[in-house]
Structures are given as C-alpha cells and as structure tokens.
Design a protein around this motif. Structure first.
Motif, PDB file in Angstrom:
ATOM      1  N   ARG A   1       7.370   8.108   1.079  1.00 12.20           N
ATOM      2  CA  ARG A   1       5.952   7.738   1.032  1.00 12.20           C
ATOM      3  C   ARG A   1       5.081   8.718   1.799  1.00 12.20           C
ATOM      4  NH1 ARG A   1       5.749   1.082   1.441  1.00 12.20           N
ATOM      5  NH2 ARG A   1       7.039   0.690  -0.410  1.00 12.20           N
ATOM      6  N   GLN A   2       5.705   9.686   2.453  1.00 18.20           N
ATOM      7  CA  GLN A   2       4.933  10.694   3.163  1.00 18.20           C
ATOM      8  C   GLN A   2       4.848  11.969   2.329  1.00 18.20           C
ATOM      9  OE1 GLN A   2       6.344  11.290   7.163  1.00 18.20           O
ATOM     10  NE2 GLN A   2       5.454   9.363   7.870  1.00 18.20           N
ATOM     11  N   THR A   3       3.952  12.849   2.725  1.00 16.55           N
ATOM     12  CA  THR A   3       3.768  14.099   1.996  1.00 16.55           C
ATOM     13  C   THR A   3       4.900  15.076   2.296  1.00 16.55           C
ATOM     14  OG1 THR A   3       2.499  15.193   3.739  1.00 16.55           O
ATOM     15  CG2 THR A   3       1.275  13.817   2.164  1.00 16.55           C
TER      16      THR A   3
ATOM     17  N   ARG B   1       2.923  13.417  -2.194  1.00 17.12           N
ATOM     18  CA  ARG B   1       3.956  12.499  -1.728  1.00 17.12           C
ATOM     19  C   ARG B   1       5.306  12.925  -2.288  1.00 17.12           C
ATOM     20  NH1 ARG B   1       2.641   6.176  -1.528  1.00 17.12           N
ATOM     21  NH2 ARG B   1       4.560   6.240  -2.741  1.00 17.12           N
TER      22      ARG B   1
ATOM     23  N   ASP C   1       7.866  11.231  -3.217  1.00 14.68           N
ATOM     24  CA  ASP C   1       8.404  10.485  -4.358  1.00 14.68           C
ATOM     25  C   ASP C   1       7.802  10.936  -5.689  1.00 14.68           C
ATOM     26  OD1 ASP C   1       5.884   9.410  -3.971  1.00 14.68           O
ATOM     27  OD2 ASP C   1       6.579   7.351  -3.667  1.00 14.68           O
ATOM     28  N   ARG C   2       6.845  11.848  -5.657  1.00 17.50           N
ATOM     29  CA  ARG C   2       6.281  12.404  -6.885  1.00 17.50           C
ATOM     30  C   ARG C   2       6.895  13.760  -7.230  1.00 17.50           C
ATOM     31  NH1 ARG C   2      -0.085  10.982  -5.502  1.00 17.50           N
ATOM     32  NH2 ARG C   2       0.166   8.701  -5.512  1.00 17.50           N
TER      33      ARG C   2
END
Length: 263
Positions: free
Chosen positions: A91-93, A139, A141-142
C-alpha cells in the motif's frame, strides 16, 4: 571476503546444514544450486546470522566472528537481502519501500520522522538505477512482479551494502523477466565490487552469470566449481532423489559420500 569455518545448523533433531568451511572472495558472484530442502536458504541465512549456528564461525566484511548486538546491527545494515516474494509494503509507494533500506542507519525514534533530503535523493537514484524512476510515487500493488522485484533491488541499493544475499529472487518470474532481473543484480555486484550470493533453481542462469557455483544436497556441499565445470552429468547428480547417495566434489572430481536425509 566471506568465510565460514565448520558451520553447521540444526532444526530440532534435523540437520539442515552439515559442517562446512569455505571462502567467498570479495566481489565474487556466487550461485547456490540445489533442490528444495537442500540447505540453500539456511546457508544464506548463516551469512548474516539470521540463523543460530550449532557450530562454527562466520566472518564477513572484516568482522572477526565475535558478535555482539552492535556488530550484528552493522552486519545486517551492510548486507542487502533480496527475497522471492519481494517483502514489500504494497500500500506504500515504490519510493517509500525503497527508503525502508535506510532504517538500519537510524534509531527507532529517528525512524518515526521523515528521512533527510539526501537520503530521499539516494532513494530516487536507486530507483533510477533499476529503471523505475518514473514509478517512484506509484503504489507497489500497481506494479508487475518484475517491477516489484526491481523495487526490492533498489531497496538493497539504498543500503549501500558490502554484501548482497538473494534467496530465489527470480523464482516467481517468467523466463525473460528472470533473466533481466538477474542481469541487473549481477551488474550491480560487478560495478560496485559487491560480493553476491544468490540461490537459484535455473541452471542456465547460474551458468550464464555465476563466477562460482556451489551445489548443495542434503545440507552438504556436493559441487563447488566454475560454471563450465558443471556438466549435465553433474547437474543430474545434484538434483537426483535426496534419498539416494549423492556424491561430493573436490576440485572438479566426484567422490562417493553418503548423505542423510535433508530436513
């Protein structure tokens, strides 16, 4: 230089690593090969003392094996770990994840505050080195699996390590991406004169990038040599059923040696 002297590890009554002694020269790119349960991960975790040793001594980057808390912290700060499952906070960059590599340089209290501009710039430079500067604020997760592994490599870079340990870093990647990621780890090691120890299952990648290949079976070293010495016959010997009697190698020659079951 990394040096292991009579190092062994047990998990309960099971022997994970039989006593072994070896040296890994500074700047050498060493690949560990062997089937699952052969002892590769245990071997790697001995190099930053994440495993308790049942016998022997480990000497890394000038440390003499007399370990206390301060020396352990320094060792782990100077040892970059790359994992199969990336170990990122999704969830972090990408940049936030990379900067986690600087936490070992600060106290717990200091780590609660934003890092310095110099360290943030170092994080951006590390992302640029792995080709992800444009993803710094994305993020995690992307990102694709290969991109996530590159973030993990950038996190290691920001530590400015003396040693890189990588545990199956390309196992979850497709062949083309695996080759790209391993090539990146190899070039970082070579350009920085950083010792790297990488566990793999892909024999072709080991032959392509390794300066030295160490084969493990049942917690024992059964091969130790240059990539060109790893013939198909020796690969078959390395990966055959663990319940059989593998052979051990000394200076390119195979010798019969029984080995107990791996854990």
């Amino acid at each position: 230089m990394i040096q292991l002297e009579n190092v062994s590890v047990k998990y309960g009554d099971a022997i994970a690593l039989h006593p072994l002694s070896l040296k890994i020269n500074e700047g050498q790119f060493t690949v560990l090969l062997g089937s699952s349960g052969a002892g590769k991960s245990t071997f790697l975790r001995c190099l930053n003392l994440m495993n308790n040793l049942d016998s022997g001594h480990v000497r890394v980057s000038g440390f003499n094996g007399n370990w206390n808390r301060q020396k352990l912290q320094r060792l782990r700060r100077e040892t970059g770990m790359i994992f199969q499952q990336h170990q990122l906070i999704v969830r972090q960059t990408a940049l936030q994840n990379v900067l986690m590599g600087r936490l070992g340089y600060h106290s717990v209290l200091r780590s609660l505050f934003p890092l310095s501009k110099t360290e943030q710039e170092l994080g951006l430079q590390s992302l640029k080195r792995v080709g992800l500067l444009d993803k710094a604020l994305c993020r995690v997760d992307r990102l694709s699996g290969g991109q996530q592994q590159r973030v993990g490599i950038a996190r290691v870079l920001v530590q400015q390590p003396k040693t890189i340990l990588a545990d199956e870093p390309v196992a979850s990647l497709d062949p083309a991406t695996a080759d790209e990621v391993l090539s990146l780890i190899h070039s970082i090691s070579q350009e920085g004169g950083i010792s790297a120890v990488v566990s793999l299952h892909q024999v072709d990648l080991a032959r392509k990038y390794a300066d030295r290949i160490i084969g493990l079976a049942g917690g024992r070293i059964v091969f130790d040599g240059r990539p060109e010495e790893l013939t198909e016959a020796k690969v078959d010997e390395l990966y055959r059923n663990r319940r059989s009697e593998p052979k051990t190698e000394v200076s390119g020659r195979l010798l019969n040696l029984p080995v107990p079951l791996a854990s």
